[in-house]
Write an enzyme that holds these catalytic residues in place. Structure first.
Site, PDB file in Angstrom:
ATOM      1  N   GLN A 275      -1.455  -0.035  -2.208  1.00 47.20           N
ATOM      2  CA  GLN A 275      -2.182  -1.263  -2.762  1.00 47.20           C
ATOM      3  C   GLN A 275      -3.147  -0.737  -3.952  1.00 47.20           C
ATOM      4  OE1 GLN A 275      -5.752  -4.003  -0.857  1.00 47.20           O
ATOM      5  NE2 GLN A 275      -4.380  -3.264   0.460  1.00 47.20           N
TER       6      GLN A 275
ATOM      7  N   LYS B 176       2.282  -9.213   6.958  1.00 41.19           N
ATOM      8  CA  LYS B 176       2.455  -8.071   6.560  1.00 41.19           C
ATOM      9  C   LYS B 176       3.645  -8.129   5.450  1.00 41.19           C
ATOM     10  CE  LYS B 176       2.975  -3.301   6.944  1.00 41.19           C
ATOM     11  NZ  LYS B 176       2.135  -2.347   6.591  1.00 41.19           N
TER      12      LYS B 176
ATOM     13  N   GLY C 206       7.203   9.293 -13.268  1.00 45.36           N
ATOM     14  CA  GLY C 206       7.235   8.677 -11.745  1.00 45.36           C
ATOM     15  C   GLY C 206       7.462   7.213 -11.798  1.00 45.36           C
TER      16      GLY C 206
ATOM     17  N   GLU D 266       3.702   3.319  12.841  1.00 42.04           N
ATOM     18  CA  GLU D 266       4.451   2.148  12.409  1.00 42.04           C
ATOM     19  C   GLU D 266       5.939   2.715  12.518  1.00 42.04           C
ATOM     20  OE1 GLU D 266       3.571   1.180   8.296  1.00 42.04           O
ATOM     21  OE2 GLU D 266       2.861  -0.734   9.162  1.00 42.04           O
TER      22      GLU D 266
HETATM   23  C1  LIG Z   1       5.767   5.046   6.324  1.00 41.39           C
HETATM   24  C2  LIG Z   1       4.551   4.804   5.268  1.00 41.39           C
HETATM   25  C3  LIG Z   1       4.096   3.358   5.436  1.00 41.39           C
HETATM   26  C4  LIG Z   1       3.153   3.066   4.443  1.00 41.39           C
HETATM   27  N1  LIG Z   1       2.495   1.871   4.466  1.00 41.39           N
HETATM   28  C5  LIG Z   1       1.582   1.412   3.652  1.00 41.39           C
HETATM   29  C6  LIG Z   1       1.178   0.044   3.696  1.00 41.39           C
HETATM   30  O1  LIG Z   1       1.277  -0.499   4.630  1.00 41.39           O
HETATM   31  N2  LIG Z   1       0.148  -0.230   2.935  1.00 41.39           N
HETATM   32  C7  LIG Z   1      -0.039   0.459   1.694  1.00 41.39           C
HETATM   33  O2  LIG Z   1      -0.748   0.153   0.861  1.00 41.39           O
HETATM   34  N3  LIG Z   1       0.438   1.832   1.585  1.00 41.39           N
HETATM   35  C8  LIG Z   1       1.275   2.348   2.527  1.00 41.39           C
HETATM   36  N4  LIG Z   1       1.642   3.564   2.478  1.00 41.39           N
HETATM   37  C9  LIG Z   1       1.432   4.448   1.344  1.00 41.39           C
HETATM   38  C10 LIG Z   1       2.090   4.372   0.123  1.00 41.39           C
HETATM   39  O3  LIG Z   1       3.441   4.260   0.325  1.00 41.39           O
HETATM   40  C11 LIG Z   1       1.875   5.100  -1.112  1.00 41.39           C
HETATM   41  O4  LIG Z   1       0.170   5.303  -1.097  1.00 41.39           O
HETATM   42  C12 LIG Z   1       2.416   4.939  -2.196  1.00 41.39           C
HETATM   43  O5  LIG Z   1       3.721   5.008  -2.245  1.00 41.39           O
HETATM   44  C13 LIG Z   1       1.895   5.791  -3.561  1.00 41.39           C
HETATM   45  O6  LIG Z   1       2.241   5.312  -4.803  1.00 41.39           O
HETATM   46  P1  LIG Z   1       2.495   6.022  -5.892  1.00 41.39           P
HETATM   47  O7  LIG Z   1       2.932   5.174  -7.118  1.00 41.39           O
HETATM   48  O8  LIG Z   1       1.569   7.125  -6.085  1.00 41.39           O
HETATM   49  O9  LIG Z   1       3.859   7.225  -5.594  1.00 41.39           O
HETATM   50  P2  LIG Z   1       5.273   6.892  -5.056  1.00 41.39           P
HETATM   51  O10 LIG Z   1       5.486   5.488  -4.768  1.00 41.39           O
HETATM   52  O11 LIG Z   1       5.374   7.942  -3.810  1.00 41.39           O
HETATM   53  O12 LIG Z   1       6.026   7.339  -6.055  1.00 41.39           O
HETATM   54  C14 LIG Z   1       6.357   8.444  -6.805  1.00 41.39           C
HETATM   55  C15 LIG Z   1       7.569   8.434  -7.666  1.00 41.39           C
HETATM   56  O13 LIG Z   1       7.350   9.832  -8.644  1.00 41.39           O
HETATM   57  C16 LIG Z   1       8.698  10.123  -8.122  1.00 41.39           C
HETATM   58  N5  LIG Z   1       8.756  11.805  -8.566  1.00 41.39           N
HETATM   59  C17 LIG Z   1       7.841  12.477  -7.570  1.00 41.39           C
HETATM   60  N6  LIG Z   1       7.919  13.875  -7.977  1.00 41.39           N
HETATM   61  C18 LIG Z   1       8.888  13.853  -9.143  1.00 41.39           C
HETATM   62  C19 LIG Z   1       9.160  15.021  -9.994  1.00 41.39           C
HETATM   63  N7  LIG Z   1       8.639  16.117  -9.817  1.00 41.39           N
HETATM   64  N8  LIG Z   1       9.761  14.435 -10.982  1.00 41.39           N
HETATM   65  C20 LIG Z   1      10.421  13.161 -11.128  1.00 41.39           C
HETATM   66  N9  LIG Z   1      10.099  12.229 -10.419  1.00 41.39           N
HETATM   67  C21 LIG Z   1       9.134  12.610  -9.365  1.00 41.39           C
HETATM   68  C22 LIG Z   1       9.209   9.594  -7.068  1.00 41.39           C
HETATM   69  O14 LIG Z   1      10.704   9.814  -7.099  1.00 41.39           O
HETATM   70  C23 LIG Z   1       8.887   8.489  -6.786  1.00 41.39           C
HETATM   71  O15 LIG Z   1       9.676   7.485  -7.381  1.00 41.39           O
HETATM   72  C24 LIG Z   1       2.829   4.078   3.265  1.00 41.39           C
HETATM   73  C25 LIG Z   1       3.255   5.250   3.596  1.00 41.39           C
HETATM   74  C26 LIG Z   1       4.404   5.579   4.194  1.00 41.39           C
HETATM   75  C27 LIG Z   1       5.156   6.909   4.151  1.00 41.39           C
END
Ligand SMILES: Cc1cc2nc3c(=O)[nH]c(=O)nc-3n(C[C@H](O)[C@H](O)[C@H](O)COP(=O)(O)OP(=O)(O)OC[C@H]3O[C@@H](n4cnc5c(N)ncnc54)[C@H](O)[C@@H]3O)c2cc1C
Length: 405
Positions: free
Chosen positions: A317, A378, A8, A167
């Site tokens: 975050q 923000k 990921g 949002e």
């Molecule tokens: C509209 C919206 C607004 C938000 N606003 C905020 C905010 O203001 N502040 C804040 O802190 N958080 C916010 N969040 C939450 C935040 O976006 C998530 O908590 C964060 O993206 C999680 O990060 P991560 O690295 O765990 O996963 P992600 O950022 O989701 O990354 C996961 C990665 O894994 C890859 N992946 C998934 N499954 C597979 C697979 N089977 N094989 C290969 N690759 C795969 C995906 O392509 C992606 O690149 C918001 C979320 C949304 C939807």
């Protein structure tokens, strides 16, 4: 040479890679896997869905930040993690990936909570493709209206009034005049409805701040149906029941978007980890309880606050903070054979919710913010996270010093 496999390239995974490349230089090899060849900022997906930001402004190529001498990037879907064999299976690849350390950052998927028809008849908004599909659909409905004159084509229903749904409502309000132009109507004809089961919205904020957020929704001519539990979704129709009523009501709309909640990647369950809604309760060093060579970060992890009863909410975050810790811990283990002395500690910098391009509210570094100053904050927070994964190059490339696009 140690082999580190990172699954990921979201906030958690990509930041871990960027840090490990700096910390360990030539003493490791990293294999990074993602189903896409780009990184996207999931915190801005609602803006892509509404069309207030383009795809290219919130995403960049993964190859822009990896160092090919140390890191190999594979674009593929992860289909199974086998922690017993220390191996990962990728779709379309016969050979397994073997690792000394594995970092899982596979993020979140839409959670329908078993509501009939939600999966088939409402748009999820959990990745860039889904957000773009929402935008394209809204625009096609606005175009349809010119032929059909059916007011449902102008109606957008958001199912779920949590942080994400609110949002999204703000971004749709911002885009209303442009939709109206396409449909050939005045902006007040574009109807936006937010359906939410709870009666107290924005529970992460104190009552005054939450009331401020609710007032923004109402002032912007968004129909807010709180205390309304969604029971079913048919094509073009949302059924819901208000707490005071005995019978289901229904509403028709050309666009129905599902934002009631998310869970961690289903791969956590499919790979046999002890999980709840795709999230694994990690050790103080952010590893899997039975597999100390597997780090679980971001939305697939659950981290308990020292005195809390519920895990921290999953956010970008905390995902970035976990990546900081995991990169330090892996580097220390490779150099000394031991974990970092200190366990992972999370200090939240606060939470700011946007409502369109120039309005926001929340808390940052212990201060309450509202309106324009909050929206500046923000954008600064978003720029900081872009800087942490993509570096100055991406920040400049995206023109993000211009805070008001
Ligand atoms: C509209 C919206 C607004 C938000 N606003 C905020 C905010 O203001 N502040 C804040 O802190 N958080 C916010 N969040 C939450 C935040 O976006 C998530 O908590 C964060 O993206 C999680 O990060 P991560 O690295 O765990 O996963 P992600 O950022 O989701 O990354 C996961 C990665 O894994 C890859 N992946 C998934 N499954 C597979 C697979 N089977 N094989 C290969 N690759 C795969 C995906 O392509 C992606 O690149 C918001 C979320 C949304 C939807």
């Amino acid at each position: 040479m140690k082999e580190i496999v990172v699954l990921g390239a979201g906030y958690a995974g990509l930041k871990t890679v960027v840090l490990l490349q700096k910390k360990l230089k030539d003493s490791i090899h990293i294999t990074l896997v993602d189903q896409n060849d780009y990184h996207y900022e999931a915190t801005d997906l609602h803006e892509v869905a509404a069309g207030t930001q383009g795809v290219s402004r919130i995403s960049y190529h993964i190859r822009d930040v990896i160092k090919p001498r140390i890191t190999t990037f594979i674009q593929a879907k992860v289909v199974k993690i086998d922690p017993e064999q220390r191996a990962v299976k990728l779709a379309g690849h016969d050979d397994l990936l073997h690792y000394d350390y594995c970092v899982i950052g596979l993020g979140f998927v839409s959670e329908t909570f078993g509501v009939p028809g939600a999966e088939e008849n409402a748009f999820p908004m959990t990745n860039l493709k889904e957000a773009s599909a929402i935008y394209n659909h809204i625009i096609s409905k606005m175009r349809d209206y010119r032929k059909t004159q059916n007011p449902d084509d102008l109606h957008i229903i958001i199912c779920g009034g949590g942080f994400t749904g609110i949002e999204l409502a703000g971004a749709l309000v911002e885009a209303r005049p442009s939709y109206a132009k396409i449909a050939g109507v005045t902006p007040d004809k574009i109807k936006i409805t937010l359906v939410e089961a709870a009666t107290r919205l924005l529970p992460m904020f104190n009552e005054k701040l939450a009331d401020y957020g609710v007032d923004l929704i109402k002032e912007s001519n968004v129909q807010l149906l709180d205390g309304s539990r969604i029971s079913k979704i048919d094509p073009g129709t949302v059924y819901y029941k208000h707490a005071d009523e005995s019978q289901d009501q229904s509403m028709d709309a050309g666009t129905i978007i599902w934002t009631t909640g998310v869970s961690g990647s289903p791969l956590m369950k499919e790979s046999g980890f002890d999980e709840k809604r795709g999230r694994v309760m990690v050790t103080p060093h952010l590893t899997a309880p039975k597999h100390d060579d597997v780090y679980i970060l971001g939305d697939v992890a659950a981290v308990m606050p020292p005195d809390g009863k519920r895990p921290y909410p999953t956010t970008a975050q905390i995902a970035l903070a976990m990546a900081d810790y995991a990169a330090d811990d892996i580097a220390t283990r490779i150099k000394t054979g031991k974990h970092e002395e200190k366990a992972f500690v999370y200090k939240s910098l606060g939470t700011v919710a946007s409502y369109g391009n120039t309005k926001a509210y929340g808390t940052a570094l212990g201060h309450e913010l509202r309106g324009y100053p909050a929206s500046v904050m923000k954008k600064i927070i978003a720029d900081r996270s872009l800087m942490e994964t993509g570096g100055l190059k991406e920040l400049l490339a995206k023109g993000r010093f211009d805070l008001y696009h």
